[in-house]
Design a protein around this motif. Structure first.
Motif, short mmCIF file in Angstrom:
data_model
loop_
_atom_site.label_atom_id
_atom_site.label_comp_id
_atom_site.label_asym_id
_atom_site.label_seq_id
_atom_site.Cartn_x
_atom_site.Cartn_y
_atom_site.Cartn_z
N MET A 1 0.94 -1.21 0.16
CA MET A 1 -0.08 0.01 0.01
C MET A 1 0.85 1.19 -0.16
N PHE A 2 0.35 2.07 -0.78
CA PHE A 2 1.22 3.35 -0.95
C PHE A 2 0.33 4.84 -0.79
N ALA A 3 1.03 5.73 -0.48
CA ALA A 3 0.49 7.06 -0.32
C ALA A 3 0.49 7.65 -1.54
N ALA A 4 -0.35 8.75 -1.64
CA ALA A 4 -0.60 9.54 -3.05
C ALA A 4 0.79 9.78 -3.89
N ASP A 5 1.85 10.15 -2.88
CA ASP A 5 3.11 10.71 -3.44
C ASP A 5 3.93 9.37 -3.52
N GLY A 6 3.60 8.33 -3.27
CA GLY A 6 4.32 7.06 -3.64
C GLY A 6 5.23 6.32 -2.36
N THR A 7 5.06 6.90 -1.23
CA THR A 7 5.76 6.49 0.01
C THR A 7 5.02 5.23 0.30
N VAL A 8 5.66 4.19 0.69
CA VAL A 8 4.85 2.86 0.99
C VAL A 8 4.45 2.91 2.33
N LEU A 9 3.59 2.30 2.88
CA LEU A 9 3.06 2.28 4.15
C LEU A 9 4.14 1.48 5.11
N ARG A 10 4.55 0.17 4.68
CA ARG A 10 5.41 -0.47 5.80
C ARG A 10 6.49 -0.84 4.58
N HIS A 11 7.68 -0.38 4.95
CA HIS A 11 9.06 -0.81 4.02
C HIS A 11 9.24 -2.25 4.13
N PRO A 12 9.72 -2.82 3.09
CA PRO A 12 9.88 -4.18 3.27
C PRO A 12 11.26 -4.72 4.12
N ARG A 70 0.88 14.96 6.48
CA ARG A 70 2.14 14.71 6.35
C ARG A 70 2.80 15.88 5.40
N LYS A 71 2.11 16.57 4.89
CA LYS A 71 2.59 17.93 3.85
C LYS A 71 2.85 18.90 4.66
N THR A 72 1.63 19.19 5.45
CA THR A 72 1.90 20.40 6.51
C THR A 72 2.74 20.48 7.80
N GLU A 73 2.53 19.17 8.15
CA GLU A 73 3.59 18.97 9.46
C GLU A 73 4.29 17.72 9.33
N PRO A 74 5.21 17.73 8.56
CA PRO A 74 6.20 16.15 8.41
C PRO A 74 6.82 16.12 9.60
N ALA A 75 7.08 16.84 10.34
CA ALA A 75 8.13 17.01 11.61
C ALA A 75 7.41 17.85 12.81
N LEU A 76 7.06 17.21 13.96
CA LEU A 76 6.51 18.07 14.86
C LEU A 76 7.80 18.68 15.81
N PRO A 77 8.48 18.06 16.16
CA PRO A 77 9.36 18.70 16.91
C PRO A 77 10.07 20.56 16.65
N GLU A 78 10.24 20.36 15.34
CA GLU A 78 10.45 21.79 14.67
C GLU A 78 9.42 22.86 15.17
N ALA A 122 16.66 1.16 13.72
CA ALA A 122 16.90 1.73 12.53
C ALA A 122 15.53 2.55 12.05
N LYS A 123 15.84 3.43 11.30
CA LYS A 123 14.64 4.14 10.48
C LYS A 123 14.29 3.78 9.16
N PHE A 124 13.04 3.86 8.54
CA PHE A 124 12.80 3.35 7.26
C PHE A 124 11.91 4.64 6.70
N PRO A 125 12.17 4.69 5.23
CA PRO A 125 11.36 5.51 4.69
C PRO A 125 9.99 5.36 4.27
N ASP A 126 9.31 5.17 5.47
CA ASP A 126 7.89 4.65 5.04
C ASP A 126 6.80 5.42 5.97
N LEU A 127 5.54 5.16 5.58
CA LEU A 127 4.54 6.06 6.43
C LEU A 127 4.50 5.47 8.03
N LEU A 128 4.92 4.44 8.21
CA LEU A 128 4.78 4.11 9.60
C LEU A 128 5.89 4.86 10.52
N GLN A 129 7.04 5.14 9.81
CA GLN A 129 8.03 6.11 10.51
C GLN A 129 7.39 7.56 11.03
N TRP A 130 6.69 7.99 10.02
CA TRP A 130 6.10 9.17 10.55
C TRP A 130 4.99 9.06 11.25
#
Length: 270
Positions: A1-12, A70-78, A122-130
């Protein structure tokens, strides 16, 4: 499963979570001895993965709301650590209350990130990380919105409020076992400790998901309006515990310094 921008839900390459209750219990026992070691909390949650986690993550991440967040608030700490910007919101806002809380406690959102990263996961480029990071980064907002402090009981209440929002056996273990430990520490007190954490649990279940809210927007709103919208009432039984403890000569923020515990220590020493 992928988001509209192509980011996978769970990295393999993301490892499957392992259910390790004995490891969780050992880390909980260590946490009871050193309550300031936040990394132990993360280890407990890691050992007790939630069965509903993937469903909740998918429902938010792949929704229109999730895409917007995800577009407006990609990271909350900042956002959360920019107190200068937060202080430009109107007086009485959630942002002002949040800054007051964090500054009084000497906390930063980045500090919570650092505690989590001490585990070296480890971190992964997927939606679960966000999704996981957003869940972590809203913790201190829970304190501010619910009115639960960073005292021992307040932390247990926040954990059980969080369980109502994001069910996890880790929240239940730390929250209820921690409350039982507090009850044991002040065993002669009339304070409704268990009632307070149950109240927090019910409130969390009845409140809309905080992490699904546009955090930047609600920070600018009056805190009372945000609480009303999220159905977060005043924590009556928690405040009652504090009131009773003070009448009994017990400091809610330093239960170990209570007179009855001091007397017990003297008896043990004798």
């Amino acid at each position: 499963m992928f988001a509209a921008d192509g980011t996978v839900l769970r990295h393999p390459d993301r490892p499957e979570p392992r259910y390790r209750p004995l490891r969780a219990v050992r880390n909980f026992q260590a946490l009871m001895k050193d309550k300031e070691d936040t990394s132990l909390v993360f280890k407990i949650f890691e050992s007790l993965p939630s069965g509903s986690f993937m469903t909740r993550a998918r429902d938010l991440c792949l929704s229109e709301r999730g895409e917007m967040l995800r577009k407006t608030e990609p990271a909350l700490p900042e956002i959360l650590d920019d107190h200068a910007a937060l202080r430009r919101t109107p007086k009485g806002s959630l942002a002002h209350a949040y800054c007051d809380f964090m500054e009084a406690e000497g906390l930063t959102a980045a500090g919570l990130v650092a505690e989590a990263e001490r585990l070296g996961r480890a971190k992964f480029p997927d939606l679960l990380q966000w999704f996981m990071e957003r869940s972590r980064d809203t913790h201190d907002l829970f304190h501010v919105l619910t009115g639960y402090g960073r005292d021992a009981l307040g932390e247990q209440c926040v954990l059980l409020f969080t369980h109502g929002q994001s069910p996890s056996q880790g929240h239940l273990l730390i929250g209820y076992a921690g409350a039982a430990n507090i009850k044991k520490m002040v065993k002669d007190s009339n304070a409704p400790v268990i009632g307070a954490v149950r109240e927090a649990h019910r409130t969390g279940k009845g409140a809309p998901s905080l992490m699904a809210q546009p955090i930047r927007e609600i920070l600018a709103q009056p805190i009372d309006d945000v609480r009303k919208a999220l159905r977060i009432p005043q924590p009556q039984l928690y405040l009652e515990c504090h009131c009773i403890w003070r009448e009994e000569g017990i400091d809610p923020y330093d239960l170990l310094a209570s007179p009855q515990l001091a007397d017990e220590q003297e008896l043990l020493a004798a």
